[in-house]
Structures are given as structure tokens and as C-alpha cells.
Design an enzyme around this catalytic site. Structure first.
Site, PDB file in Angstrom:
ATOM      1  N   GLU B  71      13.018   2.897 -16.121  1.00 19.94           N
ATOM      2  CA  GLU B  71      13.697   3.604 -15.016  1.00 19.94           C
ATOM      3  C   GLU B  71      15.213   3.602 -15.132  1.00 19.94           C
ATOM      4  O   GLU B  71      15.852   4.620 -14.903  1.00 19.94           O
ATOM      5  CB  GLU B  71      13.297   3.004 -13.665  1.00 19.94           C
ATOM      6  CG  GLU B  71      12.008   3.548 -13.068  1.00 19.94           C
ATOM      7  CD  GLU B  71      10.767   2.972 -13.714  1.00 19.94           C
ATOM      8  OE1 GLU B  71      10.899   2.085 -14.581  1.00 19.94           O
ATOM      9  OE2 GLU B  71       9.662   3.405 -13.362  1.00 19.94           O
ATOM     10  N   HIS B 140       4.432  -2.379  -3.781  1.00 15.22           N
ATOM     11  CA  HIS B 140       4.228  -0.937  -3.953  1.00 15.22           C
ATOM     12  C   HIS B 140       4.228  -0.186  -2.628  1.00 15.22           C
ATOM     13  O   HIS B 140       3.754   0.941  -2.570  1.00 15.22           O
ATOM     14  CB  HIS B 140       2.892  -0.669  -4.668  1.00 15.22           C
ATOM     15  CG  HIS B 140       2.911  -1.023  -6.118  1.00 15.22           C
ATOM     16  ND1 HIS B 140       2.960  -2.310  -6.562  1.00 15.22           N
ATOM     17  CD2 HIS B 140       2.881  -0.239  -7.227  1.00 15.22           C
ATOM     18  CE1 HIS B 140       2.957  -2.325  -7.885  1.00 15.22           C
ATOM     19  NE2 HIS B 140       2.904  -1.081  -8.314  1.00 15.22           N
TER      20      HIS B 140
END
Lengths: 372, 340
Positions: B71, B140
Site C-alpha cells: 500500500e 478489518h
């Protein structure tokens, strides 16, 4: 100063390059010598002196508290910037971290704009809103000027990505130090550059210290030119303007044909990491003096000039004085320039700033969108 | 474009939010050669949540870029590309993973125009799912609306339905500023009827303008994203009890549409805010403060009631997760509290 323009101004002088170290490349791909001319030697000398004098002037201004905050000086490393300027064009992109004044100078800012910026004046390169670490110039493809160590590396990889996307015959020079060379995002970015064959030159300015930490204490592998793994690499003497130039010419060609490359330029900074670092707690004063005496990048060019009788000491001194004068004038002008008007506080937050709400310290001081 | 739009009757079609985002991206990539999609599994895998399905087959690898799981690297790369003049759409598999790249969103993108005194800009969209899904547990499930909404230089959008998804995403791609676009996984499967004009290739929704989903006169409910659905369910139930709620779908979190909120308060005199994220320094907290700072404060008949996620990392167990995030019954209870 009058120079007699003789034929010798343009006749070539041969310069032997220092040895290279290579990784996934053959030594015979790289030149052993290069040529220069009197005119070029004097141009390099003058330009590097201007960089040097500018950095020293900033040191003085900081001590007078006319420059504040962070100040990271690059005196000692001028040949790197001169070399990249000689090898690349303004269609090639350059990006670096915060030791960026000399690049700003070579990419089109004047000494006045650069010094005024650090002195927080409205005439500065970024209107006084950026400071020492934040110079940019879109017109000459100079993308800063970044304060977060290593962040410029994926950003620069993105510039290379965009050049390739637009099918440009150009490269991006991504500059960072030996400290940043351990950043994970370097490996993330270089991995994509290699996968996608991006025209990215990963250029490590190895001045032996990441702030106060020597390369041996920070890096398990100090052969930074090999850290690209499958990506080829070259180690050079960054204090040799000719080797920097010739290596970057080679690198540009390599990038456009094949993909990324790692260049490690050995160099040395005379100042500490920044003005808050005296630079002698992790290295000795003797070492710094020794570097100045034996490896100074401007003296290297000066010696070639003197040996080849391109100019004499007196003429070089005149160039020095001209450079100093140019900086002095810039400083004096910057001293009397106004600070940014308070209206600049809230400009440039958005591209279409007039369409946005900018909160003030009190709600009543907020800037409302034009439509309201 | 994929034949994913089901014609119901003349002038209307039915599509899911997933299809809405897919079609918006397809149109913007078609329209502007500088626009490209980049992220993990967006290409050959057809998208981790199938949002980019068909785009790789249609546009190819020069416009749809599959990245390694890095990322910080690919976000920084995308910001750099936008500095040069391209227009990336960066997909985060979830905004939880964007934390690995948040330095580039904030320090490299959001602040750049200011630091460069207007010299450089980054026209870029960071999009992905935000907030809770179902049983995906603590790492998450976080809602990042409050964090990004605080940052000067960013635009933050959060769609609810298909109309929102299409109009806001297209507006985001065309906006010259960096945009954070917070989607919701549960909403991806929800289908909505959309009028034909919403499918138009130039259908845009103005940034900074909230939408009144349902008019009412007793309480104003201010919310966004999936919570709009629960607010509408709560409003329907309350309507049956004779309580008339006005539901405001914020659509844009930064800049917040103060005017729509404050005008509604002058009408209803009571406010409930609803968000999935944690309460401290959240969107509801900001709305309370906005009201406080305006003369709408004097129109309040009661303090604002906030409905937020519980102050806990999200548990895995289904029954506990049900207790972690607002549901319609919590909103009904909040409305009754503010009316007491």
C-alpha cells in the site's frame, strides 16, 4: 572581468574518471574517461561556488535567527547537483527530500527566491508557506521538497510511471540518502518499477551518516548500489562532477531501454544533519577537515582548471567574489521583503479554494465558500 | 458498458451499488485518457469485491493496474503520478489497509497544494470499503470517516445508494483536489431503482451538498452511508407511531453541508446524528459543534443525541458484533430520547 576567448575555450580536455563499482552490470559498459572544455569547467566551478555560498549564507542567517525551523544544508555535495544538471534535461523529473536548496537553484529558482523563502518572505519560492524543505517547480519538473524520509521515493516512482504512461523519452531522478535507503517503501516502489520497467533512477546520496547514525550502525548491507537486488546498480564518487554526469547519462539510456537502476554516490556533508546538529558528536572535527582538504568537489574542479591553465588563482577568486556578491545582494533584498500578507493564511488549501469552507481559529473568522 | 442495468419501466433501471461504482469508473476511464484504476486484484481477479469486474477485459493493462500487496508503495506511486498530471483512482481493498499508506494521503497529497503555494496539485481519488462488514473482526472493521474529514486539503465523500455512488464518484474523479471516497461493503449488494438520467455519462452530484432523503417536521436525523438505510427504516417505523423524521444523507463529509443541517433544525428543533464509527471526535461530535456555533442552537428544544459505534475494537462473535454498531432500533430509541 574580461576573458580572452581563445580557441582553447572549446578544445577538449580529457578527464580520467574514478573507478566504478557495478552490480548486475559489466564494467566495460561504463566510460573510463570523459572530456570537458575550458568554458564548461568554469561554468561548473562558478555554479558550484554559487551553491556553496548560498548554503553558507543560510547557515549565517539561521544563526541570526532570520531563518527558523529546520535547515538541512548540502555544502560539500554540490557536484552531485551540478552533475545531474549537466546530464539531464528539464523534461526529466527530479524529486528529493529536504536537502533541496541546490536542486531548487539548478531547476530555475533564483538565490533571492530561495533565500527569501527560508526567511519566510512573500517573495519566496512558495510565498513563505513552504520553507526550507518545500521547494517545487512544475515548469522544470522539480517535484520537491519533502519532509518525510523516504516518502519521495514512491512519489518519484509515480512520476516515472506517468512519464512512461505518456510515452515520454524521459526519466525521473529519485534522490534520497543512506538513511532513507532502509525504508520499506523504497523496496515497494523499486519492486513495481522493475516489474513495470519504469524509467526510475534510484539515486542514493551516501554521505555516510543518516542524521547521527553511521551507515554501519543503520544498514546490515552498506553496499547501497546492490540493495536493488535484481535491479542493476553502480557506485560512484559523488564528489566528482564528471563521474556523476557520465553515470547519469548512462543511467538515462539504461532506464529508457530497460528499466530502473540504482546509483550510489559517495559524498560528504560538511554541516551536521541540520542546524540543530553540530555534526561532531558522531564524527570527528579532524575527519571533517580531512574531507575538506582532500575530497572537496569544488577544489577538484579548481585543480583541473589550474593544471590546464584555464584560469589562474586570481581569476578564480574573481569568480568567487562574483558568486558571493550575487548571494549577498539576494540576502539584502530578502531582508527588506515583506512577510506574506495574512490573507495568504487560507489560500491554496484547495485548487478551487474559493469553493471551500476554511475554518478560522474562531468560527466567526472562517472563510466561507464564494457561493455562500 | 456491461449489460448490468435491468430495465424495469420506461425511464428507470435497477442496479446494485456495486454496479453503480463499476459503471461510473468505466465511464470516467473511457472519457479521460489520464484516468486509470490501480490497486490489489482490480484487474485480472476482477476486483476483490468484484467492483471492477469487466474493466480489465475492456480497458486492458495500460488502464487497470494490478499491484503487489504494498500500500505505501502503490499509494505513493499514484500520488506521484497525479503530481505529474495523471488522474489515478486508487482502490484500497479496505480503508483499514490504507493506514499503511496514510502518510501519502495526508502528507504527500492533501498538504501539497498549500506547501507548494499552488505550484503542484494532486487530482486523485482514494476509494474503498470503510466501516464494518460482517464478522471480519477488529482489524478489518474500522470507520475512518472522522480521521480523513479532519484534514484540510482533502475532500471526503461517502455514498449511500446508486445515485450517490455514480454521481459522487464521477464528481470525485473530475475534481482537481485529492478525494477520499468511503464505500460500504454491505451496500454493494443493495439494489436501487435509478432514473435514466443517473446513467448519463455526465451525471454528477455537487460536492458539499447533502440530500434530504425524507422530509419531516419533528426530528432531524443526520447520517451517511449504510446508516442512511437504518435511519430510513427507523423513520418508517416512527412514522407509523406518528413521529415525522427528516432524514439527511450527508453525501459529503468534508466539506459538510452546514446549511442543509441548520435549516432543517430551524424546522424540527431536534437532532439525532447517526454514524457507525466511534463517538469520540466523530462526525456526530462535529455536527453537535456546528450547531453550537450557529444561531440554529437557539432553535433546539433539546440537546443533540448521538448514535455511534460502541467504543470497542470490533468483536468477531456475531451476537457481539450486533451490539457494536447502530441498528434501526437504536435510532428509534434515540429519536424518542430527543423527543422526551
Amino acid at each position: 572581468m574580461i576573458f580572452r576567448i581563445s580557441r582553447s575555450c572549446f578544445s577538449s580536455i580529457s578527464v580520467k574518471l574514478p573507478p566504478f563499482k557495478v552490480h548486475h552490470l559489466e564494467l566495460d559498459q561504463l566510460p573510463q574517461t570523459t572530456t570537458t572544455t575550458s568554458a564548461e569547467l568554469l561554468a561548473y566551478y562558478k555554479s558550484m561556488q554559487l551553491q556553496r555560498r548560498m548554503e553558507i549564507a543560510c547557515d549565517n542567517l539561521y544563526k541570526q535567527r532570520l531563518i527558523r525551523g529546520f535547515l538541512h544544508l548540502a555544502d560539500g555535495q554540490e557536484s552531485i547537483y551540478e552533475g545531474l544538471h549537466a546530464a539531464l534535461t528539464f523534461d526529466d523529473c527530479v524529486i528529493t527530500a529536504y536537502r533541496d536548496h541546490c536542486i531548487a537553484l539548478l531547476r530555475g529558482d533564483t538565490p533571492h527566491q530561495i533565500i527569501a523563502e527560508m526567511m519566510a518572505k512573500q517573495t519566496g519560492s512558495t510565498k513563505g508557506k513552504g520553507g526550507s524543505m518545500h521547494y517545487y517547480k512544475k515548469a522544470t519538473n522539480f517535484y520537491g521538497g519533502h519532509g518525510i524520509v523516504g516518502a519521495q521515493i514512491p512519489l518519484g516512482t509515480g512520476l516515472a510511471f506517468a512519464q512512461k504512461y505518456n510515452k515520454k523519452p524521459n526519466v525521473t531522478l529519485i534522490m534520497f540518502g543512506d538513511g532513507a535507503a532502509n525504508q520499506g517503501q523504497l523496496y515497494e516502489a523499486a519492486n513495481m518499477a522493475q516489474l513495470w520497467h519504469l524509467p526510475a533512477i534510484y539515486f542514493i546520496e551516501n554521505n555516510l551518516f543518516g542524521m547521527g547514525t553511521s551507515i554501519d550502525r543503520a544498514s546490515a548491507n552498506t553496499k547501497f548500489y546492490t540493495r536493488g537486488d535484481v535491479i542493476p546498480g553502480i557506485q560512484i564518487d559523488g564528489n566528482n562532477v564528471f563521474q556523476v554526469r557520465e553515470t547519469l547519462k548512462f543511467a538515462k539510456k539504461h532506464c529508457l531501454e530497460k528499466g530502473p537502476i540504482f546509483i550510489e554516490a559517495m559524498t560528504y556533508r560538511y554541516h551536521g544533519h541540520s542546524m540543530s546538529d553540530p555534526g561532531v558528536t558522531y564524527r570527528t572535527r579532524e575527519e571533517v577537515q580531512q574531507q575538506r582538504k582532500t575530497r572537496d568537489c569544488i577544489n577538484y574542479v579548481k585543480n583541473i582548471i589550474l593544471e590546464n591553465k584555464v584560469a589562474d588563482e586570481h581569476q578564480l577568486e574573481e569568480i568567487d567574489n562574483t558568486a558571493q556578491n550575487e548571494i549577498d545582494i539576494a540576502v539584502e533584498q530578502a531582508k527588506v521583503d515583506p512577510v506574506p500578507p495574512s490573507t495568504e493564511l487560507t489560500t491554496d488549501v484547495y485548487v478551487d479554494n474559493q469553493n471551500h469552507f476554511i475554518r478560522g481559529i474562531l468560527y466567526k473568522d472562517s472563510i466561507l465558500p464564494k457561493s455562500q | 458498458m456491461l449489460r448490468i442495468v435491468h430495465k424495469l419501466r420506461s425511464g428507470f433501471a435497477k442496479m446494485t451499488v456495486r454496479e453503480a461504482i463499476n459503471s461510473a469508473m468505466a465511464q470516467e476511464i473511457e472519457r479521460d485518457p489520464n484516468v486509470f484504476l490501480i490497486g490489489e486484484e482490480v484487474g485480472q481477479y476482477q476486483g476483490a469485491y468484484k467492483v471492477s469486474k469487466g474493466l480489465y477485459d475492456r480497458f486492458g493493462k495500460s488502464r487497470i493496474w494490478d499491484t503487489p500487496i504494498t500500500e505505501a508503495g502503490f499509494t505513493g506511486l499514484s500520488v506521484g503520478a497525479s503530481m505529474y498530471g495523471l488522474k489515478p483512482i486508487v482502490e484500497f481493498m479496505t480503508f483499514n489497509f490504507a493506514m499503511q499508506a496514510i502518510d501519502h494521503i495526508i502528507n504527500s497529497a492533501a498538504k501539497l497544494h498549500y506547501m507548494s503555494a499552488g505550484g503542484l496539485k494532486t487530482s486523485i481519488v482514494f476509494r474503498g470499503i470503510n466501516g464494518a462488514a460482517a464478522s471480519v473482526a477488529a482489524q478489518h472493521s474500522q470507520c475512518f470517516a472522522a480521521w480523513y474529514s479532519q484534514v484540510p486539503g482533502l475532500i471526503v465523500l461517502s455514498p449511500y445508494d446508486c445515485e450517490d455512488a455514480r454521481g459522487l464518484l464521477k464528481a470525485a474523479v473530475r475534481d482537481p483536489n485529492p478525494v477520499v471516497f468511503l464505500e460500504n461493503e454491505i451496500m454493494y449488494n443493495e439494489a436501487f431503482e435509478v432514473p435514466d438520467n443517473v446513467m448519463d455519462k455526465d451525471y454528477l452530484i455537487p460536492i458539499g451538498k447533502a440530500k434530504i432523503m425524507k422530509e419531516g417536521k419533528d426530528v432531524t436525523i443526520v447520517t451517511f452511508s449504510k446508516m442512511v438505510k437504518f435511519s430510513m427504516l427507523a423513520a418508517a417505523e416512527l412514522e407509523r407511531e406518528g413521529i415525522s423524521c427528516e432524514v439527511i444523507n450527508l453525501r459529503t463529509l468534508k466539506p459538510l453541508d452546514r446549511n442543509t443541517i441548520l435549516e432543517s433544525i430551524k424546522k424540527t428543533h431536534r437532532v439525532v446524528t447517526v454514524e457507525e464509527g466511534w463517538g469520540q471526535c466523530g462526525i456526530g461530535a462535529e455536527i453537535c459543534s456546528i450547531i453550537n456555533e450557529s444561531n440554529a442552537f437557539f432553535h433546539l428544544d433539546a440537546p443533540v443525541v448521538r448514535v455511534t459505534g460502541a467504543d470497542i475494537p470490533t468483536p468477531y462473535a456475531f451476537n457481539l458484533e450486533e451490539l457494536s454498531f447502530p441498528k434501526a432500533h437504536n435510532i428509534v430509541e434515540a429519536v424518542k430520547l430527543v423527543l422526551k
